[in-house]
Write a protein that holds these residues in place. Sequence first.
Motif, PDB file in Angstrom:
ATOM      1  N   ILE A   1      67.175  28.423  43.324  1.00  0.00           N
ATOM      2  CA  ILE A   1      66.008  29.296  43.210  1.00  0.00           C
ATOM      3  C   ILE A   1      65.717  29.980  44.549  1.00  0.00           C
TER       4      ILE A   1
ATOM      5  N   MET B   1      72.476  32.623  37.904  1.00  0.00           N
ATOM      6  CA  MET B   1      71.612  31.485  37.585  1.00  0.00           C
ATOM      7  C   MET B   1      71.858  31.016  36.149  1.00  0.00           C
TER       8      MET B   1
ATOM      9  N   TYR C   1      64.691  30.003  35.755  1.00  0.00           N
ATOM     10  CA  TYR C   1      64.086  30.784  36.832  1.00  0.00           C
ATOM     11  C   TYR C   1      62.803  31.437  36.338  1.00  0.00           C
TER      12      TYR C   1
END
Length: 181
Positions: free
Chosen positions: A56, A94, A101
């Motif tokens: 992140i 991701m 996220y």
Amino acid sequence: MKSKRIVITGGPGSGKTSLINFLEKKGYNCLPEVSRAVIKKAQAEGIDQLFLEDPILFSEHLLKGRLEQFNELPIGNDDYIFYDRGLPDVTSYMDYLGTTYPTYFSETCLKNRYDAIFLLPPWEDIYIQDNERYESFDQAEKIFEYLHQGYQNYGYEVHHVPVGSIEYRCDFILKKLKTLI
């Protein structure tokens, strides 16, 4: 006339940066990949693989850097501005990792639109692992699929660039742009 924003993307070892450098030498405005700078800075701070250790935080740095690139158009009247990766690369990576996220990542990708997307496939003959590229070739192939799907999820038509010399790839993109824009 407003310059058209063109993304050149692909998994690691696909020849993106070499192609961007070639386009720049031909006189096109090209904006560099921001991830290597983020990785090197983290390594200087003692974090070997920030993307794996804190995806992140790493992705927030990338999103911020790419958004700054998006908002700071180079001076000039060039028809095209080429980006070494775009905002949707952040969420695609991701997704590849299975990392959840915040919604502002996707909102940023939806709000800031590019004019054309060119995706380069992994190319085993030129693939090299180094301090900033730690993925295996098999992982690069999976990342390629996530990038393709990621850009499609944001409503882009993704144009695949065939393997070949830098000159061939450059000509392919420039000819395709004439038919698109």
